[in-house]
Scaffold this active site. Sequence first.
Site, short mmCIF file in Angstrom:
data_model
loop_
_atom_site.label_atom_id
_atom_site.label_comp_id
_atom_site.label_asym_id
_atom_site.label_seq_id
_atom_site.Cartn_x
_atom_site.Cartn_y
_atom_site.Cartn_z
N ARG A 358 -14.31 19.73 -32.52
CA ARG A 358 -15.16 18.54 -32.58
C ARG A 358 -14.62 17.42 -33.49
O ARG A 358 -14.74 16.25 -33.13
CB ARG A 358 -16.58 18.93 -32.98
CG ARG A 358 -17.27 19.82 -31.94
CD ARG A 358 -18.73 20.09 -32.26
NE ARG A 358 -19.52 18.87 -32.11
CZ ARG A 358 -19.98 18.14 -33.11
NH1 ARG A 358 -19.73 18.49 -34.37
NH2 ARG A 358 -20.67 17.06 -32.88
N CYS A 389 -0.22 22.84 -34.73
CA CYS A 389 0.88 21.89 -34.70
C CYS A 389 0.42 20.54 -34.15
O CYS A 389 0.88 20.06 -33.12
CB CYS A 389 2.02 22.45 -33.86
SG CYS A 389 3.58 21.58 -34.09
#
Length: 461
Positions: A358, A389
């Site tokens: 979110r 990453c």
Amino acid sequence: MRAHEAGALHADLGSNGPSWLRTPDDVNALVPILWPETVIRGQHGSLVVGGVDVRRIAAEHGTPAYVFDEADFRARCKAFKEAFGGAEVYYAGKAFIATAIVRILAEEGLSLDVCTGGELAVALRGGMPPERIGLHGNNKSVGELEAAVEHGVGRIIVDSLDEIDRLTQIAIRTGKRPKVMVRVTVGVEAHTHEFIATAHEDQKFGFSLAGGAAAEAVDKILADDVLELRGLHSHIGSQIFDASGFEVAARRLLSLQARVSEVHGRELPEMDLGGGFGIAYTTQDEPADPRDLAGDMLRIVKQECAALHLSVPHLSVEPGRAIVGPAMFTLYEVGTVKDVDGIRTYVSVDGGMSDNIRPALYDAAYSATLAGRASSEPPILARVVGKHCESGDIVVKDEFLPADVKAGDLLAVPGTGAYCRSMASNYNHVPRPPVVAVVDGESRVIVRRETVDDLLRLDVG
């Protein structure tokens, strides 16, 4: 800069943090509105939830983990059920669903909304009576509709003319008469309180009220006389903190209700005003009490019905986030602490966007606290980030943590019950965390942690 689902309140305001964020007098203090009701700091400074120390949870179940306060969840179920009295309370399963959750909902007397065949399967497995299940969705497959009809789902919220045709054919083929509601796009966008008739009808959900599609859908269902039309449905948004948007939505829905009465000579017995009731993610959020929401919404419907000379329909609402959101927090372990040239301190945890998308998706704001101990060090402004990453892998954009936060510390982020596990992914091939329920001094896993073997099992080469 992306818009946040709850408006500009949660926009990125720079490296010094948002203007409302204040240095706390006590960095160990908990803000009650952010946490499940049983959470306290124990005598050793660590968080205790449901009588269970988070250090014990981490030792027994590992991190990251979603920690679910069953007593808090049940209390919120009861609060909505009691507040809305004779109205029907449908828990929105999309927020978070599991068989254990369904069993609690059934025990507490709530009904359940599902959006897909998968959620329907969980609802049935958890023992929810089919007549207390509603099926949502803008593109339900034939298989999902067939399953709903076969199991006797209590209501299907139809969302397109194509779906009405599909469901009609299924009903004729099976000799059954499914109960349906028409989802109406009423032109209310509750996040910014812009109640404009057409401005927010450019979306995939529902039938446009202003454009006449909703009336067309009602006319078609009544003319075919195969499906049982129970009423009208609307949903105006999420993170709603007062009833003003519902007032406009109810007025517009009831105008269509009045047209049905006038044109077809019948009154529809039900009406659903949806959910989207807000919770506190930070100290800037002020959620409404269910009793206040219920009082305002019921009053609005009664007043509008009286003005239009209509009988008051049986009302239903759909809280999801407001029930499960505050009942859960995510427990992480800190892996690294990095001060970047005096610009910002980054606190990296062993989860991130795979267990809470979110912040990356909506710029959603969260809070955090040191969970495994208390600290006497002064607070520093930090950013809690994940292990993935992606530079946008941010868990909490700005939060004050003690200056001695270090690798190995436990960190807790409250308000993660809604949409975090539901929207979790295996990005970077990270297994999804477990959901650990706590109550009366005991913990149990209700959704187990995924393993690398689980991931490889799906990779058939």
